[in-house]
Design an enzyme around this catalytic site. Structure first.
Site, short mmCIF file in Angstrom:
data_model
loop_
_atom_site.label_atom_id
_atom_site.label_comp_id
_atom_site.label_asym_id
_atom_site.label_seq_id
_atom_site.Cartn_x
_atom_site.Cartn_y
_atom_site.Cartn_z
N LYS A 111 0.84 -1.21 0.00
CA LYS A 111 0.00 0.00 0.00
C LYS A 111 0.87 1.25 0.00
O LYS A 111 0.57 2.23 -0.68
CB LYS A 111 -0.92 0.04 1.23
CG LYS A 111 -1.95 -1.08 1.26
CD LYS A 111 -3.05 -0.86 0.25
CE LYS A 111 -4.04 -2.00 0.35
NZ LYS A 111 -4.85 -2.22 -0.81
N LYS A 194 -4.17 -16.15 -14.85
CA LYS A 194 -5.52 -16.53 -14.44
C LYS A 194 -6.47 -15.34 -14.48
O LYS A 194 -6.04 -14.19 -14.56
CB LYS A 194 -5.49 -17.18 -13.06
CG LYS A 194 -5.02 -16.28 -11.95
CD LYS A 194 -5.17 -17.00 -10.61
CE LYS A 194 -5.04 -15.97 -9.53
NZ LYS A 194 -5.18 -16.25 -8.21
N LYS A 197 -9.87 -9.79 -11.23
CA LYS A 197 -10.57 -8.52 -11.39
C LYS A 197 -9.60 -7.43 -11.84
O LYS A 197 -9.86 -6.71 -12.80
CB LYS A 197 -11.23 -8.12 -10.08
CG LYS A 197 -12.07 -6.87 -10.23
CD LYS A 197 -12.81 -6.54 -8.97
CE LYS A 197 -13.35 -5.12 -9.01
NZ LYS A 197 -14.46 -4.94 -9.92
#
Ligand code: TRP
Length: 329
Positions: A111, A194, A197
């Protein structure tokens, strides 16, 4: 009956990969265990969503999980923020979580790298809240993927630390529940990797048939097989893999043979694949729409979920308070 807890991110629609992966796990677990599935809408605040978006996302995610087969009669499905007991346990656990260890968490460091402008304390203590979510129900198993392993390791550490500090054997140490290799990995439509999102290569349960057709027709392929019985390239293998889960076995065999004889037309393969995906997703999409429109049903599900979750959570918090030394006069 073992206790299972899992938190669901409140953003992010379910895609085919989730449906054939994590969701199949959930469905199996709800038959065999005492499951608590919740929408992690306190965690969601780390990214400061607009109130309308937060509310909308929670409804959408709930509807999608119900439409995919989570059964509120079997599993306790609830909204995290409906169970304020978790915030009390979070506060209590924070006192024994060290800033140094939190700063070393991989997800926190990521982050800092990605969003240096929003390093709030909620991000730092994210693993403490997650630990509270889990141990408040004394979970034995947590069905999570690889990306959550470190958080789970910290959960065990916080549970152990509490037990040591107060010389009790109170919190069990939960472990990750993983069907591992039994899980089908659904590839994306972009040739490699794969479905995900953030990868932007997903087919969502909520996509309309037109959207699905458009996405599948745009899937990456190759220039076609050049010799008989040639091993399919990765992009083609990926399309076959998706076909394996959504199509009739004879359909898959038909296209594999056409590939082996160099007669395959990728346009035909894609058309068929799109229709077979739509056959799977359409009923779920319709159900999502139906559930979203049925406000009394959704309200009933979350109310009864919250009641059951609070019963379990408030018992834990009561006992923890007693252990810590908050005692009646
Ligand atoms: N951190 C999890 C994720 O990003 C979501 C989550 C929050 C969770 N609390 C949890 C998962 C408790 C399992 C158990 O996917």
């Amino acid at each position: 009956m073992d206790i299972v807890v899992s938190g669901i991110r409140s953003t992010g629609n379910l895609h085919l990969g989730n449906y054939y992966g994590a969701m199949k796990n959930f469905l199996r677990m709800q038959d065999e265990n005492r499951c608590f599935f919740f929408i992690a809408d306190y965690h969601a605040l780390t990214t400061h969503p607009k109130p309308m978006d937060l509310a909308g996302n929670i409804r959408q995610v709930l509807a999608e999980y119900l439409a995919s087969g989570i059964d509120p009669e079997k599993a306790t499905i609830f909204i995290q923020s409906d169970v304020p007991e978790v915030s009390e346990l979070y506060l209590l656990l924070n006192m024994n979580a060290y800033v140094g260890e939190l700063e070393r968490t991989a997800s926190f460091k990521e982050k800092i790298r990605k969003h240096p402008d929003n390093i709030n304390a909620g991000l730092l203590t994210y693993p403490v809240l997650m630990a509270a979510d889990i141990i408040i129900h004394k979970a034995k198993y947590v069905p999570v993927g690889k990306d959550q392993e470190q958080h789970l390791e910290m959960t065990r550490r916080f549970a152990r630390r509490f037990n040591m500090m107060y010389e009790v054997d109170y919190f069990p140490e939960p472990s990750a529940y993983n069907f591992g290799q039994q899980l089908v990995k659904i590839p994306g439509l972009d040739g490699s990797g794969k479905m995900g999102k953030s990868e932007g290569n997903g087919i969502f349960l909520f996509d309309t048939p037109e959207e699905i057709r458009k996405k599948v027709m745009k899937a990456v392929t190759d220039a076609g097989p050049r010799s008989l019985n040639e091993e399919p390239s990765e992009p083609i293998k990926n399309l076959f893999t998706i076909m394996e889960v959504v199509s009739d076995p004879s359909t898959l065999q038909y296209f594999k043979e056409k590939h082996a004889t160099c007669e395959i037309r990728y346009g035909d393969l894609k058309k068929q694949l799109a229709e077979d995906i739509i056959k799977v997703t359409s009923p779920i999409r319709e159900r999502i729409v139906e559930i979203l429109a049925d406000k009394p049903y959704m309200a009933k599900v979350v109310k009864s979920g919250a009641e059951r979750a609070r019963e379990s959570a408030s018992r834990t918090v009561r006992e923890v308070r007693e252990i810590i030394g908050y005692r009646p006069f």
